[in-house]
Design a protein around this motif. Sequence first.
Motif, mmCIF file in Angstrom:
data_model
loop_
_atom_site.group_PDB
_atom_site.id
_atom_site.type_symbol
_atom_site.label_atom_id
_atom_site.label_comp_id
_atom_site.label_asym_id
_atom_site.label_seq_id
_atom_site.Cartn_x
_atom_site.Cartn_y
_atom_site.Cartn_z
ATOM 1 N N ILE A 11 23.851 -46.471 -8.013
ATOM 2 C CA ILE A 11 22.631 -45.700 -7.814
ATOM 3 C C ILE A 11 22.180 -45.224 -9.185
ATOM 4 O O ILE A 11 22.879 -44.462 -9.844
ATOM 5 N N GLU A 12 21.057 -45.691 -9.617
ATOM 6 C CA GLU A 12 20.552 -45.310 -10.932
ATOM 7 C C GLU A 12 19.561 -44.166 -10.770
ATOM 8 O O GLU A 12 18.551 -44.305 -10.105
ATOM 9 N N GLU A 17 16.009 -36.633 -12.948
ATOM 10 C CA GLU A 17 16.703 -36.356 -11.701
ATOM 11 C C GLU A 17 18.123 -35.864 -11.958
ATOM 12 O O GLU A 17 18.617 -34.966 -11.280
ATOM 13 N N VAL A 18 18.793 -36.421 -12.939
ATOM 14 C CA VAL A 18 20.139 -35.956 -13.299
ATOM 15 C C VAL A 18 20.076 -34.501 -13.746
ATOM 16 O O VAL A 18 20.886 -33.671 -13.319
ATOM 17 N N LEU A 19 19.096 -34.178 -14.592
ATOM 18 C CA LEU A 19 18.950 -32.797 -15.067
ATOM 19 C C LEU A 19 18.642 -31.856 -13.911
ATOM 20 O O LEU A 19 19.222 -30.773 -13.802
ATOM 21 N N LEU A 47 10.371 -32.418 -17.996
ATOM 22 C CA LEU A 47 11.544 -33.270 -18.200
ATOM 23 C C LEU A 47 12.126 -33.718 -16.867
ATOM 24 O O LEU A 47 12.460 -34.895 -16.694
ATOM 25 N N GLU A 48 12.240 -32.795 -15.939
ATOM 26 C CA GLU A 48 12.807 -33.125 -14.633
ATOM 27 C C GLU A 48 11.929 -34.101 -13.852
ATOM 28 O O GLU A 48 12.431 -34.851 -13.023
ATOM 29 N N ARG A 49 10.649 -34.090 -14.126
ATOM 30 C CA ARG A 49 9.722 -35.011 -13.446
ATOM 31 C C ARG A 49 9.504 -36.282 -14.255
ATOM 32 O O ARG A 49 8.703 -37.137 -13.889
ATOM 33 N N ASN A 50 10.192 -36.406 -15.382
ATOM 34 C CA ASN A 50 10.036 -37.558 -16.274
ATOM 35 C C ASN A 50 8.595 -37.687 -16.766
ATOM 36 O O ASN A 50 8.100 -38.783 -17.006
ATOM 37 N N ALA A 51 7.931 -36.554 -16.916
ATOM 38 C CA ALA A 51 6.532 -36.523 -17.358
ATOM 39 C C ALA A 51 6.514 -36.228 -18.863
ATOM 40 O O ALA A 51 6.087 -35.167 -19.307
#
Length: 102
Positions: A11-12, A17-19, A47-51
Amino acid sequence: MSDDHPTLPHIELSVGEVLRRARLQYGLDHARISHDLRIRAVYLDALERNAYDELPGKAYVSGFVRAYADYLGLDGEKMVGLLKQQAAVVVTRPVYVFPEAK
């Protein structure tokens, strides 16, 4: 292949999402982490939304990820490596172009 360890489905997860999951596991909120790291809460959320486009610049992305990951007890260097793989974020020194004297 040994049967000692069952094969788990891979599962990548994204860096964000890891943070996010690590933060939630510790029951922390952005305000607390923002205060401790001196990184604006809106940037932690981004960062958490990869934005990454919502951060002040590419040069900040890896530093923020490293600091955030380390704060959460994760390996900051590995998280930056994962970030570079996932987002193709190349963190380099800025290239300055100076006008030529005529």
